[in-house]
Design a protein around this motif. Structure first.
Motif, PDB file in Angstrom:
ATOM      1  N   VAL A   1       0.847  -1.190   0.000  1.00 28.71           N
ATOM      2  CA  VAL A   1       0.000   0.000   0.000  1.00 28.71           C
ATOM      3  C   VAL A   1       0.887   1.245   0.000  1.00 28.71           C
ATOM      4  O   VAL A   1       1.793   1.383   0.836  1.00 28.71           O
TER       5      VAL A   1
ATOM      6  N   ILE B   1       1.619   5.426   0.298  1.00 28.85           N
ATOM      7  CA  ILE B   1       1.204   6.421   1.287  1.00 28.85           C
ATOM      8  C   ILE B   1       1.191   7.811   0.666  1.00 28.85           C
ATOM      9  O   ILE B   1       2.181   8.261   0.094  1.00 28.85           O
TER      10      ILE B   1
ATOM     11  N   ASP C   1       0.477  11.192   2.431  1.00 29.83           N
ATOM     12  CA  ASP C   1       0.243  11.785   3.747  1.00 29.83           C
ATOM     13  C   ASP C   1      -0.202  13.239   3.602  1.00 29.83           C
ATOM     14  O   ASP C   1      -0.161  13.823   2.507  1.00 29.83           O
TER      15      ASP C   1
ATOM     16  N   ARG D   1      -3.101   0.106  -4.186  1.00 27.87           N
ATOM     17  CA  ARG D   1      -3.891   0.821  -3.183  1.00 27.87           C
ATOM     18  C   ARG D   1      -3.058   1.929  -2.547  1.00 27.87           C
ATOM     19  O   ARG D   1      -1.847   1.816  -2.411  1.00 27.87           O
TER      20      ARG D   1
ATOM     21  N   ASN E   1      -3.015   4.715   0.796  1.00 28.40           N
ATOM     22  CA  ASN E   1      -3.541   5.143   2.079  1.00 28.40           C
ATOM     23  C   ASN E   1      -3.354   6.653   2.226  1.00 28.40           C
ATOM     24  O   ASN E   1      -2.358   7.210   1.760  1.00 28.40           O
TER      25      ASN E   1
ATOM     26  N   PRO F   1      -3.269   8.923   5.225  1.00 33.32           N
ATOM     27  CA  PRO F   1      -3.281   9.369   6.628  1.00 33.32           C
ATOM     28  C   PRO F   1      -3.245  10.885   6.722  1.00 33.32           C
ATOM     29  O   PRO F   1      -2.693  11.562   5.855  1.00 33.32           O
TER      30      PRO F   1
ATOM     31  N   GLN G   1      -6.386   8.379  10.741  1.00 33.49           N
ATOM     32  CA  GLN G   1      -6.289   7.333   9.731  1.00 33.49           C
ATOM     33  C   GLN G   1      -7.654   7.021   9.102  1.00 33.49           C
ATOM     34  O   GLN G   1      -8.596   6.702   9.820  1.00 33.49           O
TER      35      GLN G   1
ATOM     36  N   LYS H   1     -10.515   4.802   7.167  1.00 36.25           N
ATOM     37  CA  LYS H   1     -10.869   3.410   7.431  1.00 36.25           C
ATOM     38  C   LYS H   1     -10.153   2.454   6.494  1.00 36.25           C
ATOM     39  O   LYS H   1      -9.602   1.443   6.926  1.00 36.25           O
ATOM     40  N   ASP H   2     -10.165   2.734   5.187  1.00 40.70           N
ATOM     41  CA  ASP H   2      -9.597   1.818   4.201  1.00 40.70           C
ATOM     42  C   ASP H   2      -8.766   2.578   3.173  1.00 40.70           C
ATOM     43  O   ASP H   2      -9.066   3.731   2.851  1.00 40.70           O
ATOM     44  N   PRO H   3      -7.734   1.919   2.616  1.00 41.00           N
ATOM     45  CA  PRO H   3      -7.019   2.513   1.472  1.00 41.00           C
ATOM     46  C   PRO H   3      -7.936   2.570   0.253  1.00 41.00           C
ATOM     47  O   PRO H   3      -8.965   1.891   0.183  1.00 41.00           O
TER      48      PRO H   3
ATOM     49  N   THR I   1      -8.229   2.069  -3.897  1.00 44.72           N
ATOM     50  CA  THR I   1      -7.606   1.368  -5.014  1.00 44.72           C
ATOM     51  C   THR I   1      -7.709   2.211  -6.283  1.00 44.72           C
ATOM     52  O   THR I   1      -8.777   2.723  -6.615  1.00 44.72           O
TER      53      THR I   1
END
Length: 220
Positions: A64, A66, A68, A86, A88, A90, A116, A118-120, A122
């Motif tokens: 995954v 990132i 940010d 995917r 994420n 944050p 954070q 809930k989910d990454p 895609t």
């Protein structure tokens, strides 16, 4: 006994010479590419993708990625991922953000949140995704979704070493500040090992219209 030792030394010497020649040959295949703007200034963060013509795309599973949010900025400003990877998102700030994109490659929203998600998310389609925050209009980020596993980014001097072996070969060049539409890529055919200089016309980013004003109260 001496003869065997001599033969072994000769074999080892030949092996080392072969490795050296192979390594030197491999390095010699690298091509330096420089990306500049219309004023001759080097362009960092230009994305170079080697086109896979008539080759099936079967990317290996990837971790995954990132994207940010730090000090009211996307970090990194430009993230390169593979199709199907995917990401994420944050939020490392102590205020809430509302991340969104209207880009055709992946429209989505992460409504007001901190910490954070809930989910990454895609990113299934190749293309470019422009990120914004409906709370802070100055926040702009980019996700480049590659269709080739061989994708690179120029350094601060606008340079990149491309490991090329077969000619001719097509590459695409893209930059977030290009005057062409963000979905467009400059296609170039490389015919030999000589260095390349690519020019991309750029402009300063235009102010973006968002509907974030109604979210701003008490969040800055």
């Amino acid at each position: 006994m001496f003869k065997r030792v001599l033969q072994r030394c000769v074999k080892n010497y030949c092996f080392l010479i072969t490795c050296f020649l192979f390594s030197h040959s491999a390095l010699a295949e690298n091509i330096e590419l420089v990306v500049k703007d219309q004023y001759g200034q080097q362009l960092a963060d230009a994305v170079i993708e080697l086109e896979q013509i008539n080759k099936p795309y079967s990317p290996a599973p990837r971790s995954v990625a990132i994207m940010d949010q730090v000090h009211k900025q996307f970090l990194p400003e430009l993230l390169i991922v593979q199709k199907g990877q995917r990401v994420n998102f944050p939020n490392s700030d102590n205020i809430r953000h509302h991340v969104y994109s209207f880009s055709q490659a992946k429209p989505f929203q992460l409504k007001l949140y901190s910490g954070q998600p809930k989910d990454p998310i895609t990113f299934e389609q190749q293309g470019v995704v422009v990120l914004g925050c409906n709370i802070h209009d100055s926040m702009v980020g980019y996700i480049y979704i590659a269709s080739s596993e061989r994708v690179y980014k120029t350094d601060e001097q606008g340079r990149i070493e491309l490991p090329l072996n077969d000619f001719p070969l097509q590459i695409s060049v893209w930059h977030p500040l290009q005057t062409e539409s963000l979905e467009s890529k400059k296609i170039i055919t490389i015919n030999d090992k000589s260095g390349l200089v690519v020019t991309i016309n750029t402009s300063s980013p235009s102010p973006r219209n968002t509907f974030g004003s109604k979210f701003k109260a008490g969040n800055d």
